[in-house]
Each structure stands twice: as C-alpha cells, then as structure tokens.
Design a protein around this motif. Structure first.
Motif, short mmCIF file in Angstrom:
data_model
loop_
_atom_site.label_atom_id
_atom_site.label_comp_id
_atom_site.label_asym_id
_atom_site.label_seq_id
_atom_site.Cartn_x
_atom_site.Cartn_y
_atom_site.Cartn_z
N SER A 85 0.87 -1.18 0.00
CA SER A 85 0.00 0.00 0.00
C SER A 85 0.90 1.23 0.00
CB SER A 85 -0.94 0.01 1.21
OG SER A 85 -0.22 0.04 2.41
N LYS A 86 0.33 2.35 -0.34
CA LYS A 86 1.10 3.59 -0.40
C LYS A 86 1.62 3.95 0.99
CE LYS A 86 -0.12 6.64 -3.64
NZ LYS A 86 -0.88 7.72 -4.30
N ARG A 87 0.74 3.84 2.02
CA ARG A 87 1.17 4.11 3.39
C ARG A 87 0.17 3.51 4.38
NH1 ARG A 87 -0.93 9.66 5.70
NH2 ARG A 87 -2.61 10.05 4.23
N VAL A 88 0.70 3.16 5.53
CA VAL A 88 -0.14 2.70 6.64
C VAL A 88 -0.47 3.92 7.48
CG1 VAL A 88 -0.23 1.29 8.72
CG2 VAL A 88 0.87 0.39 6.65
N ILE A 89 -1.76 4.21 7.63
CA ILE A 89 -2.19 5.36 8.43
C ILE A 89 -2.37 4.93 9.89
CG2 ILE A 89 -4.05 7.04 8.77
CD1 ILE A 89 -4.40 6.90 5.65
N ILE A 90 -3.04 3.81 10.10
CA ILE A 90 -3.18 3.22 11.44
C ILE A 90 -2.94 1.72 11.30
CG2 ILE A 90 -4.77 2.69 13.32
CD1 ILE A 90 -6.10 5.32 12.93
N PRO A 91 -1.94 1.18 12.01
CA PRO A 91 -1.71 -0.26 11.95
C PRO A 91 -2.82 -1.02 12.67
CG PRO A 91 -0.25 0.75 13.55
CD PRO A 91 -1.01 1.87 12.89
N VAL A 92 -2.76 -2.32 12.63
CA VAL A 92 -3.78 -3.16 13.28
C VAL A 92 -3.93 -2.73 14.74
CG1 VAL A 92 -4.40 -5.49 13.98
CG2 VAL A 92 -3.34 -5.11 11.74
N ASN A 93 -5.17 -2.46 15.14
CA ASN A 93 -5.46 -2.13 16.53
C ASN A 93 -6.89 -2.53 16.85
OD1 ASN A 93 -6.66 0.06 15.06
ND2 ASN A 93 -6.54 1.34 16.85
N ARG A 94 -7.16 -2.62 18.14
CA ARG A 94 -8.49 -2.98 18.62
C ARG A 94 -9.30 -1.71 18.81
NH1 ARG A 94 -11.93 -6.37 19.75
NH2 ARG A 94 -10.67 -8.17 19.24
N VAL A 95 -10.56 -1.77 18.37
CA VAL A 95 -11.53 -0.70 18.62
C VAL A 95 -12.76 -1.34 19.25
CG1 VAL A 95 -10.69 0.85 16.80
CG2 VAL A 95 -12.39 -0.88 16.22
N GLU A 104 -3.62 3.87 3.05
CA GLU A 104 -3.83 4.52 1.77
C GLU A 104 -3.35 3.53 0.73
OE1 GLU A 104 -2.67 8.43 -0.91
OE2 GLU A 104 -1.80 8.22 1.09
N GLN A 105 -4.25 3.04 -0.07
CA GLN A 105 -3.92 2.04 -1.08
C GLN A 105 -3.15 2.70 -2.23
OE1 GLN A 105 -7.54 -1.05 -0.37
NE2 GLN A 105 -7.85 0.39 -2.00
N ASN A 106 -2.57 1.89 -3.07
CA ASN A 106 -1.81 2.41 -4.21
C ASN A 106 -2.67 3.21 -5.18
OD1 ASN A 106 0.67 1.44 -3.31
ND2 ASN A 106 0.31 -0.57 -4.19
N ASP A 107 -3.98 2.99 -5.15
CA ASP A 107 -4.88 3.77 -6.01
C ASP A 107 -5.24 5.13 -5.41
OD1 ASP A 107 -6.64 3.07 -3.96
OD2 ASP A 107 -7.95 1.88 -5.22
N GLY A 108 -4.68 5.44 -4.23
CA GLY A 108 -4.93 6.71 -3.58
C GLY A 108 -6.12 6.72 -2.64
N LYS A 109 -6.90 5.66 -2.62
CA LYS A 109 -8.07 5.58 -1.74
C LYS A 109 -7.63 5.19 -0.33
CE LYS A 109 -11.07 6.58 -4.84
NZ LYS A 109 -11.62 7.92 -4.82
N VAL A 110 -8.22 5.85 0.66
CA VAL A 110 -7.97 5.51 2.06
C VAL A 110 -9.09 4.58 2.50
CG1 VAL A 110 -7.78 6.39 4.41
CG2 VAL A 110 -6.73 7.65 2.51
N ILE A 111 -8.69 3.37 2.88
CA ILE A 111 -9.67 2.33 3.24
C ILE A 111 -9.38 1.83 4.65
CG2 ILE A 111 -10.63 0.07 2.64
CD1 ILE A 111 -11.11 2.21 0.47
N GLU A 112 -10.46 1.73 5.42
CA GLU A 112 -10.38 1.07 6.73
C GLU A 112 -10.82 -0.36 6.53
OE1 GLU A 112 -12.52 1.11 11.12
OE2 GLU A 112 -12.40 3.00 9.99
N TYR A 113 -9.99 -1.31 6.94
CA TYR A 113 -10.33 -2.73 6.93
C TYR A 113 -10.72 -3.08 8.36
CZ TYR A 113 -8.42 -3.20 2.25
OH TYR A 113 -8.20 -3.09 0.89
#
Length: 119
Positions: A85-95, A104-113
């Motif tokens: 991916s382009k960058r990790v904004i928040i690594p794996v964490n518990r919510v 931020e994926q390589n296509d520029g979209k910011v996706i929460e998994y």
C-alpha cells in the motif's frame, strides 16, 4: 478471505439529526452504536455516521477514510496491505467494534479494513 460488505463513513458535526436523516432515507434503524478515539458512531444500513465527542481533531482520521471494508480475516488482508500500500495510516489495533487498520492504497483511496467482533 472475503470482503463481506462495504460501508460508507459519514463524518458530520450535527450527529443526531444526521442519524435520523439516514434512518428516514434507508427505512432502517441503528444496528451498531459504539465510541472510540474521541468520536461516537452509529451504523444505519450501509452508513456509519461519526461525530466528535472530544473535539474536531478526533475526526481528522475518519475524514480521510473513503470506505470501510468489513472483512472476515483481517490478518490475511494485513499481510498483503502492510507492504503493498502507499502508506499505513493506522496499523492493526483494537476498537470497540472489533479490530481494524487503515491504509492509503496504491490507487490513492484511504480504506479502513475492519473485522467485527463475533456476537
């Protein structure tokens, strides 16, 4: 490995009236209520409405997110996207609703998994 659904985040200041609006246009009630990271959220149909509890800075990261992919195996997606991916904004964490990460994926979209807690 499956994307179970795609949810659209709605980040807003007038939280309760926005929740009521989405209930009206979807004909659905609130299915999830939670709070973490200084904001509250309610899910109505395929929309997650987010409003600040502590101040506007709590919504900085949620405002970046284009979509939320609810997945069945977060670890499998993390294995791919941690490096691809382009960058990790928040690594794996518990919510409060489960476990997640935001990239931020390589296509520029910011996706929460997000993998929701069972039950």
């Amino acid at each position: 490995m499956e994307i179970k659904t795609v949810v659209l985040p709605i980040v807003i200041e007038n939280f309760e009236s926005t929740v009521e609006f989405y209930k009206k246009i979807t004909g659905q009630g609130v299915s999830i209520t939670a709070s973490h990271d200084g904001y509250q959220l309610k899910m109505v149909d395929r929309f997650v409405i987010l409003g600040s509890v502590t101040g506007p800075e709590a919504l900085e990261i949620p405002r970046l997110v284009d979509a939320i992919f609810v997945v069945d195996d977060l670890g499998a997606y993390w294995e791919i996207l941690e490096k691809d991916s382009k960058r990790v904004i928040i690594p794996v964490n518990r919510v409060s609703t489960g476990i997640r990460f935001i990239v931020e994926q390589n296509d520029g979209k910011v996706i929460e998994y997000l993998q929701l807690d069972e039950g």
